[in-house]
Design an enzyme around this catalytic site. Structure first.
Site, PDB file in Angstrom:
ATOM      1  N   ARG A 299       0.801  -1.227   0.000  1.00 11.30           N
ATOM      2  CA  ARG A 299       0.000   0.000   0.000  1.00 11.30           C
ATOM      3  C   ARG A 299       0.831   1.273   0.000  1.00 11.30           C
ATOM      4  O   ARG A 299       0.453   2.269  -0.582  1.00 11.30           O
ATOM      5  CB  ARG A 299      -0.886   0.020   1.246  1.00 11.30           C
TER       6      ARG A 299
ATOM      7  N   LYS B  84       1.954 -18.598   7.355  1.00 16.31           N
ATOM      8  CA  LYS B  84       1.197 -18.873   8.554  1.00 16.31           C
ATOM      9  C   LYS B  84       0.854 -17.557   9.234  1.00 16.31           C
ATOM     10  O   LYS B  84       1.576 -16.600   8.985  1.00 16.31           O
ATOM     11  CB  LYS B  84       1.988 -19.788   9.489  1.00 16.31           C
TER      12      LYS B  84
ATOM     13  N   ASP C 102       5.467 -23.588   6.067  1.00 15.00           N
ATOM     14  CA  ASP C 102       5.866 -23.670   7.472  1.00 15.00           C
ATOM     15  C   ASP C 102       7.388 -23.665   7.422  1.00 15.00           C
ATOM     16  O   ASP C 102       8.003 -24.641   6.976  1.00 15.00           O
ATOM     17  CB  ASP C 102       5.365 -24.966   8.109  1.00 15.00           C
ATOM     18  N   HIS C 103       8.007 -22.575   7.868  1.00 13.91           N
ATOM     19  CA  HIS C 103       9.441 -22.444   7.580  1.00 13.91           C
ATOM     20  C   HIS C 103      10.278 -23.513   8.284  1.00 13.91           C
ATOM     21  O   HIS C 103      11.404 -23.782   7.875  1.00 13.91           O
ATOM     22  CB  HIS C 103       9.946 -21.026   7.887  1.00 13.91           C
TER      23      HIS C 103
ATOM     24  N   LYS D 152      14.154 -26.123   7.211  1.00 13.20           N
ATOM     25  CA  LYS D 152      15.420 -26.253   7.952  1.00 13.20           C
ATOM     26  C   LYS D 152      16.065 -27.593   7.607  1.00 13.20           C
ATOM     27  O   LYS D 152      15.404 -28.626   7.647  1.00 13.20           O
ATOM     28  CB  LYS D 152      15.159 -26.166   9.467  1.00 13.20           C
TER      29      LYS D 152
ATOM     30  N   GLU E 192      12.693 -20.615  23.223  1.00 11.69           N
ATOM     31  CA  GLU E 192      13.233 -19.348  22.711  1.00 11.69           C
ATOM     32  C   GLU E 192      13.607 -18.481  23.895  1.00 11.69           C
ATOM     33  O   GLU E 192      12.886 -18.461  24.894  1.00 11.69           O
ATOM     34  CB  GLU E 192      12.175 -18.626  21.882  1.00 11.69           C
TER      35      GLU E 192
ATOM     36  N   ASP F 176       0.906 -20.139  17.623  1.00 11.51           N
ATOM     37  CA  ASP F 176       2.142 -19.627  17.043  1.00 11.51           C
ATOM     38  C   ASP F 176       3.160 -20.749  16.792  1.00 11.51           C
ATOM     39  O   ASP F 176       3.898 -20.704  15.810  1.00 11.51           O
ATOM     40  CB  ASP F 176       2.736 -18.571  17.995  1.00 11.51           C
TER      41      ASP F 176
ATOM     42  N   HIS G  13       4.715 -25.551  13.651  1.00  9.63           N
ATOM     43  CA  HIS G  13       6.077 -26.087  13.709  1.00  9.63           C
ATOM     44  C   HIS G  13       6.173 -27.376  14.526  1.00  9.63           C
ATOM     45  O   HIS G  13       6.807 -28.343  14.119  1.00  9.63           O
ATOM     46  CB  HIS G  13       7.035 -25.057  14.315  1.00  9.63           C
TER      47      HIS G  13
ATOM     48  N   LYS H  80       8.408 -18.790  25.227  1.00 11.07           N
ATOM     49  CA  LYS H  80       9.228 -17.597  25.011  1.00 11.07           C
ATOM     50  C   LYS H  80       9.890 -17.264  26.350  1.00 11.07           C
ATOM     51  O   LYS H  80       9.408 -17.673  27.415  1.00 11.07           O
ATOM     52  CB  LYS H  80       8.345 -16.413  24.616  1.00 11.07           C
TER      53      LYS H  80
HETATM   54  C1  BG6 Z   1       7.565 -18.098  14.009  1.00  6.94           C
HETATM   55  C2  BG6 Z   1       6.835 -17.584  15.210  1.00  6.94           C
HETATM   56  O1  BG6 Z   1       6.720 -18.876  13.196  1.00  6.94           O
HETATM   57  O2  BG6 Z   1       8.652 -18.916  14.433  1.00  6.94           O
HETATM   58  C3  BG6 Z   1       7.756 -16.814  16.111  1.00  6.94           C
HETATM   59  O3  BG6 Z   1       5.757 -16.753  14.798  1.00  6.94           O
HETATM   60  C4  BG6 Z   1       8.958 -17.642  16.472  1.00  6.94           C
HETATM   61  O4  BG6 Z   1       7.074 -16.393  17.293  1.00  6.94           O
HETATM   62  C5  BG6 Z   1       9.595 -18.223  15.216  1.00  6.94           C
HETATM   63  O5  BG6 Z   1       9.868 -16.813  17.153  1.00  6.94           O
HETATM   64  C6  BG6 Z   1      10.693 -19.207  15.576  1.00  6.94           C
HETATM   65  O6  BG6 Z   1      11.378 -19.557  14.409  1.00  6.94           O
HETATM   66  P1  BG6 Z   1      12.902 -20.003  14.459  1.00  6.94           P
HETATM   67  O7  BG6 Z   1      13.225 -20.349  13.053  1.00  6.94           O
HETATM   68  O8  BG6 Z   1      13.670 -18.827  14.986  1.00  6.94           O
HETATM   69  O9  BG6 Z   1      12.952 -21.167  15.405  1.00  6.94           O
END
Ligand code: BG6
Length: 510
Positions: free
Chosen positions: A55, A171, A200-201, A205, A239, A258, A263, A353
């Site tokens: 935007r 996501k 889903d990243h 990995k 984390e 989250d 994940h 977290k």
């Molecule tokens: C994301 C979450 O999908 O994954 C975050 O929204 C989280 O809250 C993150 O910190 C963690 O990813 P990674 O690759 O750092 O383990």
């Protein structure tokens, strides 16, 4: 996971990637740096272009400059060579438009046509990858508009000759089973499932892909991977950061949406699934869906027994978080899988977290052998097992210090015949000597190549929500205590220790 992508000649066709939400953090921190690394490694096709759609008013030059700063700050390989960066950036465009305005999409249609023409791509043959990196409430509107302007392209089954069109969706994909289902219905009214890449990243990995190669490629482990030898499994995603300025989003999600729904259930699926018939997208995903569908759902009225929630004590002071928030920043869960392989083997999941360190690992704890012969007498004449006897544990360390270790018992030097735990280990860094690509590099490349193995299929995302939704309903209905406070830098609330101690087990000491 060795997808069909392990075939040596993966050549990408010319294409244009369009990122919706191009002024957002994800674009700058992850997506453009990932594309830049692919470019550097020679993995992007000739005739590759990128269009940022957002935007905010900006010129191409401004957008390129911002992306350059992003790459300097966040890219795996820093863009130190200006000529190289300029060559990459010359194919970056910016398109200012509102997500709801049809004219913006008509303009995008024209721009894509011009880009194709400049690369000598005949009309109708242009390949496009749309990436929805916007807040989720914009997804349906963007999908509708893409369909309305005819940018959804025919699915490959309807036109083998046409250029391809694919769409990546970030996501969170829905907020519960109903909304995920609705989004799927809407999406599949406009695109065909074969065009859809739900990301889903974690699946990008290297260490996550290695869960399957490790299990299936090593004859000494595959026979042990079941209820006869495994006592239980612990999956931890810890984390040390808090919500880092994302309080507005995070407070509406919580750790269950989250981390667990996506994940962590993906990690569980890879550990628990049966071997696929082949490493093709559907064969792998069929088995993951079956694994998720075999997890025994925790009913709403059972959440007090199988789940624990926590909230770190500073959470309510984070920006964007309401004063009385009861959103969980920590979850521990016990899940059972009702199938032949895993019946009776608990899977304990923990994520939070503001924990003491960043650490993701899967620990497979094996059953104890009968250890009577290692009984020994202490100095006061008591007969017992050596304190330090521990079961074998296989640890798949996903991040950081990526590696695999196996805890075994051995006799230490000396006259006593007793066991002491020692670790056999492997480290990616030292063994492979090469730096692993970032998850987004792998996933973007796979989507460009049309390999959906590492993406989530419709039934998979809904299977995961089917497990998580009753838990959230049980919490809302008050079937479990509210999140217990825990100190930042601790390992979460005491209630989590009780959850696992009820089964005469303990969380792994890190
Ligand atoms: C994301 C979450 O999908 O994954 C975050 O929204 C989280 O809250 C993150 O910190 C963690 O990813 P990674 O690759 O750092 O383990």
């Amino acid at each position: 996971m060795p997808t069909s992508s392990s075939a040596p000649n993966r050549t990408a066709e010319p294409c244009t990637v369009v990122i919706f939400g191009a002024s957002g953090d994800l674009t700058k921190r992850k997506l453009v740096p990932a594309l830049y690394n692919l470019y550097r490694d020679g993995l992007l096709p000739q005739g590759f272009s990128l269009v940022g759609f957002a935007r905010r008013h900006k010129s191409n030059e401004q957008f390129r400059e911002e992306m350059h700063e992003g790459a300097i700050a966040h890219s795996r390989a820093k863009p130190t060579d200006n000529d190289e960066w300029d060559a990459f950036a010359s194919n970056i465009h910016y398109h200012t438009a509102d997500f709801d305005n049809p004219e913006g999409y008509a303009g995008l249609h024209d721009l894509l046509g011009q880009i194709d023409e400049s690369h000598g791509v005949p009309k109708g043959k242009g390949n496009r990858l749309f990436y929805l990196a916007t807040p989720p409430d914009a997804y349906t509107r963007i999908i509708t508009q893409l369909g309305a302007v005819g940018l959804n392209g025919p699915p490959p089954s309807q036109c083998a000759d046409c250029g391809w069109t694919r769409i990546i969706i970030e996501k969170p994909f829905g907020r519960d089973l109903d909304s995920a289902h609705e989004l799927n219905v809407h999406l599949l009214n406009v695109f065909d499932e074969s065009q859809v890449y739900r990301i889903d990243h974690y699946l990008g990995k290297e260490t996550v892909q290695n869960i399957l190669t490790f299990r299936l490629g090593n004859s000494i482990f595959e026979p042990l991977w079941n209820r006869r030898y495994v006592d239980h499994v612990q999956i931890l995603v810890a984390e040390n950061i808090g919500v880092e300025g994302r309080g507005n989003y995070y407070d509406t999600a919580g750790a269950i949406r989250d981390m667990i729904q996506n994940h962590m259930l993906q990690l569980l699926a890879l550990v628990a699934m049966e071997p696929p018939a082949s490493f093709t997208a559907n064969a792998v995903r069929n088995e993951k869906v079956k694994a998720l569908q075999s997890v025994r759902p925790i009913r709403a009225d059972e959440v007090g027994r199988y789940t624990v929630r926590g909230q770190y004590t500073d959470y309510r002071n984070e920006s964007g978080v309401p004063a009385g928030s009861t959103t969980e920043t920590y979850v521990a869960l016990k899940l059972m899988i009702d199938n032949w392989r895993w019946s009776g083997v608990p899977f304990y999941l923990r994520t939070g977290k503001a924990l003491p360190q960043r650490l993701t690992e899967v620990a497979i704890q094996f059953r104890q052998p009968p250890l009577m012969i290692f009984s020994h007498q202490d100095h006061e004449g008591h007969v017992g097992l050596a304190d330090e006897m521990e079961p074998n544990v296989l640890i798949l360390r996903i991040q950081p210090n990526e590696g695999i270790s196996l805890r075994i018992g051995l006799k230490p030097p000396g006259s006593e015949m007793r066991l002491q735990p020692v670790d056999l280990g492997f480290h990616y860094g030292t063994s492979f000597g090469a730096e692993a690509p970032e998850a987004y590099e792998r996933l973007l490349l796979d989507a460009i190549l049309g390999d959906a193995t590492l993406f989530i299929r419709r039934d998979e995302v809904e299977a995961a929500w089917s497990l998580v939704t009753p838990i959230m309903e049980g919490w809302t209905a008050g079937y479990a205590p509210k999140p217990s406070p825990y100190w930042p830098g601790s390992w979460g609330p005491d209630a989590a220790d009780t959850l696992i101690a009820q089964d005469q087990r303990m969380w792994r000491t890190i």
